[in-house]
Design a protein around this motif. Sequence first.
Motif, PDB file in Angstrom:
ATOM      1  N   VAL A  53     -47.811 -67.344   4.394  1.00 13.84           N
ATOM      2  CA  VAL A  53     -48.185 -68.757   4.607  1.00 13.84           C
ATOM      3  C   VAL A  53     -47.160 -69.758   3.983  1.00 13.84           C
ATOM      4  CG1 VAL A  53     -50.695 -68.318   4.568  1.00 13.84           C
ATOM      5  CG2 VAL A  53     -49.607 -68.666   2.290  1.00 13.84           C
ATOM      6  N   PRO A  54     -47.261 -71.010   4.567  1.00 12.23           N
ATOM      7  CA  PRO A  54     -46.125 -71.930   3.881  1.00 12.23           C
ATOM      8  C   PRO A  54     -46.404 -72.308   2.323  1.00 12.23           C
ATOM      9  CG  PRO A  54     -47.323 -72.648   6.004  1.00 12.23           C
ATOM     10  CD  PRO A  54     -47.840 -71.703   5.372  1.00 12.23           C
ATOM     11  N   ASP A  55     -45.333 -72.801   1.718  1.00 10.95           N
ATOM     12  CA  ASP A  55     -45.620 -72.991   0.391  1.00 10.95           C
ATOM     13  C   ASP A  55     -46.747 -74.120   0.121  1.00 10.95           C
ATOM     14  OD1 ASP A  55     -43.566 -71.631  -0.416  1.00 10.95           O
ATOM     15  OD2 ASP A  55     -42.041 -72.927  -0.404  1.00 10.95           O
ATOM     16  N   GLY A  56     -47.460 -74.032  -0.902  1.00 14.74           N
ATOM     17  CA  GLY A  56     -48.498 -74.849  -1.111  1.00 14.74           C
ATOM     18  C   GLY A  56     -49.818 -74.460  -0.496  1.00 14.74           C
ATOM     19  N   GLU A  99     -56.949 -49.618  12.631  1.00 16.85           N
ATOM     20  CA  GLU A  99     -55.828 -50.821  12.805  1.00 16.85           C
ATOM     21  C   GLU A  99     -55.773 -51.587  11.521  1.00 16.85           C
ATOM     22  OE1 GLU A  99     -57.623 -53.651  15.690  1.00 16.85           O
ATOM     23  OE2 GLU A  99     -58.844 -51.964  16.059  1.00 16.85           O
ATOM     24  N   SER A 100     -54.646 -52.188  11.506  1.00 15.79           N
ATOM     25  CA  SER A 100     -54.636 -53.005   9.962  1.00 15.79           C
ATOM     26  C   SER A 100     -53.960 -54.350  10.433  1.00 15.79           C
ATOM     27  CB  SER A 100     -53.699 -52.428   9.047  1.00 15.79           C
ATOM     28  OG  SER A 100     -53.425 -53.228   8.047  1.00 15.79           O
ATOM     29  N   VAL A 101     -54.559 -55.451  10.350  1.00 16.37           N
ATOM     30  CA  VAL A 101     -53.936 -56.802  10.912  1.00 16.37           C
ATOM     31  C   VAL A 101     -54.290 -57.824   9.533  1.00 16.37           C
ATOM     32  CG1 VAL A 101     -54.327 -58.668  12.426  1.00 16.37           C
ATOM     33  CG2 VAL A 101     -54.849 -56.148  13.193  1.00 16.37           C
ATOM     34  N   ASN A 102     -53.347 -58.544   9.499  1.00 19.36           N
ATOM     35  CA  ASN A 102     -53.314 -59.560   8.394  1.00 19.36           C
ATOM     36  C   ASN A 102     -52.830 -60.971   9.056  1.00 19.36           C
ATOM     37  OD1 ASN A 102     -53.066 -61.518   6.244  1.00 19.36           O
ATOM     38  ND2 ASN A 102     -52.159 -60.009   4.887  1.00 19.36           N
ATOM     39  N   THR A 103     -53.597 -61.734   9.422  1.00 21.17           N
ATOM     40  CA  THR A 103     -53.088 -62.895  10.428  1.00 21.17           C
ATOM     41  C   THR A 103     -52.554 -64.137   9.486  1.00 21.17           C
ATOM     42  OG1 THR A 103     -55.312 -63.955  10.184  1.00 21.17           O
ATOM     43  CG2 THR A 103     -54.709 -62.567  12.134  1.00 21.17           C
ATOM     44  N   GLN A 104     -52.474 -63.982   8.167  1.00 18.11           N
ATOM     45  CA  GLN A 104     -51.960 -64.727   7.160  1.00 18.11           C
ATOM     46  C   GLN A 104     -50.940 -63.834   6.212  1.00 18.11           C
ATOM     47  OE1 GLN A 104     -55.078 -67.001   5.434  1.00 18.11           O
ATOM     48  NE2 GLN A 104     -55.088 -68.407   7.187  1.00 18.11           N
ATOM     49  N   ALA A 105     -50.111 -62.885   6.860  1.00 14.33           N
ATOM     50  CA  ALA A 105     -49.189 -62.331   5.939  1.00 14.33           C
ATOM     51  C   ALA A 105     -48.350 -63.232   5.020  1.00 14.33           C
ATOM     52  CB  ALA A 105     -48.534 -61.209   6.712  1.00 14.33           C
ATOM     53  N   ALA A 148     -53.129 -67.731   1.284  1.00 11.90           N
ATOM     54  CA  ALA A 148     -53.678 -67.004   2.242  1.00 11.90           C
ATOM     55  C   ALA A 148     -55.296 -66.750   2.096  1.00 11.90           C
ATOM     56  CB  ALA A 148     -52.767 -65.631   2.396  1.00 11.90           C
ATOM     57  N   ASP A 149     -56.047 -66.516   3.200  1.00 13.24           N
ATOM     58  CA  ASP A 149     -57.287 -66.156   2.924  1.00 13.24           C
ATOM     59  C   ASP A 149     -57.484 -64.645   3.176  1.00 13.24           C
ATOM     60  OD1 ASP A 149     -60.152 -65.802   3.344  1.00 13.24           O
ATOM     61  OD2 ASP A 149     -60.398 -67.362   5.025  1.00 13.24           O
ATOM     62  N   PRO A 150     -58.041 -64.210   1.999  1.00  8.89           N
ATOM     63  CA  PRO A 150     -58.011 -62.540   2.252  1.00  8.89           C
ATOM     64  C   PRO A 150     -58.894 -62.085   3.088  1.00  8.89           C
ATOM     65  CG  PRO A 150     -58.872 -63.506  -0.048  1.00  8.89           C
ATOM     66  CD  PRO A 150     -58.291 -64.773   0.732  1.00  8.89           C
ATOM     67  N   ALA A 151     -59.824 -62.885   3.898  1.00  6.16           N
ATOM     68  CA  ALA A 151     -60.791 -62.382   4.561  1.00  6.16           C
ATOM     69  C   ALA A 151     -59.917 -62.338   6.038  1.00  6.16           C
ATOM     70  CB  ALA A 151     -61.547 -63.435   5.030  1.00  6.16           C
ATOM     71  N   LEU A 198     -47.804 -63.184  10.729  1.00  6.69           N
ATOM     72  CA  LEU A 198     -48.814 -62.037  11.231  1.00  6.69           C
ATOM     73  C   LEU A 198     -48.151 -60.681  11.091  1.00  6.69           C
ATOM     74  CD1 LEU A 198     -51.161 -61.565  12.866  1.00  6.69           C
ATOM     75  CD2 LEU A 198     -49.811 -61.730  14.942  1.00  6.69           C
ATOM     76  N   GLU A 199     -48.879 -59.803  10.577  1.00  3.23           N
ATOM     77  CA  GLU A 199     -48.515 -58.400  10.766  1.00  3.23           C
ATOM     78  C   GLU A 199     -49.828 -57.515  11.107  1.00  3.23           C
ATOM     79  OE1 GLU A 199     -45.815 -58.411   6.492  1.00  3.23           O
ATOM     80  OE2 GLU A 199     -47.613 -57.525   6.573  1.00  3.23           O
ATOM     81  N   GLY A 200     -49.369 -56.417  11.879  1.00  2.00           N
ATOM     82  CA  GLY A 200     -50.397 -55.488  12.091  1.00  2.00           C
ATOM     83  C   GLY A 200     -49.718 -54.297  13.019  1.00  2.00           C
ATOM     84  N   TRP A 201     -50.729 -53.300  12.917  1.00  2.00           N
ATOM     85  CA  TRP A 201     -50.363 -52.034  13.681  1.00  2.00           C
ATOM     86  C   TRP A 201     -51.362 -51.355  13.909  1.00  2.00           C
ATOM     87  CZ3 TRP A 201     -51.293 -47.432  11.432  1.00  2.00           C
ATOM     88  CH2 TRP A 201     -51.420 -47.481   9.794  1.00  2.00           C
ATOM     89  N   TYR A 202     -51.592 -50.392  14.832  1.00  2.10           N
ATOM     90  CA  TYR A 202     -52.580 -49.555  14.907  1.00  2.10           C
ATOM     91  C   TYR A 202     -52.213 -48.215  15.488  1.00  2.10           C
ATOM     92  CZ  TYR A 202     -52.367 -50.171  19.959  1.00  2.10           C
ATOM     93  OH  TYR A 202     -52.105 -50.130  21.387  1.00  2.10           O
ATOM     94  N   VAL A 203     -53.136 -47.082  15.414  1.00  3.24           N
ATOM     95  CA  VAL A 203     -52.676 -45.907  15.803  1.00  3.24           C
ATOM     96  C   VAL A 203     -54.084 -45.369  16.458  1.00  3.24           C
ATOM     97  CG1 VAL A 203     -52.959 -44.597  13.553  1.00  3.24           C
ATOM     98  CG2 VAL A 203     -51.790 -43.668  15.302  1.00  3.24           C
ATOM     99  N   ARG A 204     -54.002 -44.495  17.375  1.00  2.00           N
ATOM    100  CA  ARG A 204     -55.199 -44.215  18.329  1.00  2.00           C
ATOM    101  C   ARG A 204     -55.009 -42.698  18.666  1.00  2.00           C
ATOM    102  NH1 ARG A 204     -58.532 -47.302  22.963  1.00  2.00           N
ATOM    103  NH2 ARG A 204     -59.556 -45.313  23.721  1.00  2.00           N
ATOM    104  N   ALA A 205     -55.846 -42.047  18.580  1.00  2.00           N
ATOM    105  CA  ALA A 205     -56.070 -40.699  19.206  1.00  2.00           C
ATOM    106  C   ALA A 205     -57.056 -40.105  20.042  1.00  2.00           C
ATOM    107  CB  ALA A 205     -55.594 -39.569  17.943  1.00  2.00           C
TER     108      ALA A 205
END
Length: 92
Positions: free
Chosen positions: A37-40, A29-35, A43-46, A1-8
């Motif tokens: 994945v295990p071998d085999g 915000e940018s979030v990738n819940t499958q940054a 990752a789902d681009p959605a 999981l990778e993610g971050w955000y900025v708000r003003a």
Amino acid sequence: LEGWYVRAGYDVLRRADTQVELLPYVRYESVNTQAEVPDGFAADPANDVEVWTFGAALRPIPQIVFKADYQVRSTEAETGLDQFNVALGYIF
């Protein structure tokens, strides 16, 4: 999981002689819940999502907030759906 955000945001009524607050804001915000994945597995681009949010919060008294915002969502799979949100909050 990778993610971050900025708000003003800024209280546009700050200098007015009132306790009412009006806070327009923008958030990215940018979030990738499958940054990773295990071998085999692939990752789902959605699940690689970017969201721009444009909104405002109105606080007529310190304990109550009305919020509305519009979110522009995009994914690497091009399956993002934009949405409009409304909320009412109460601090007790």
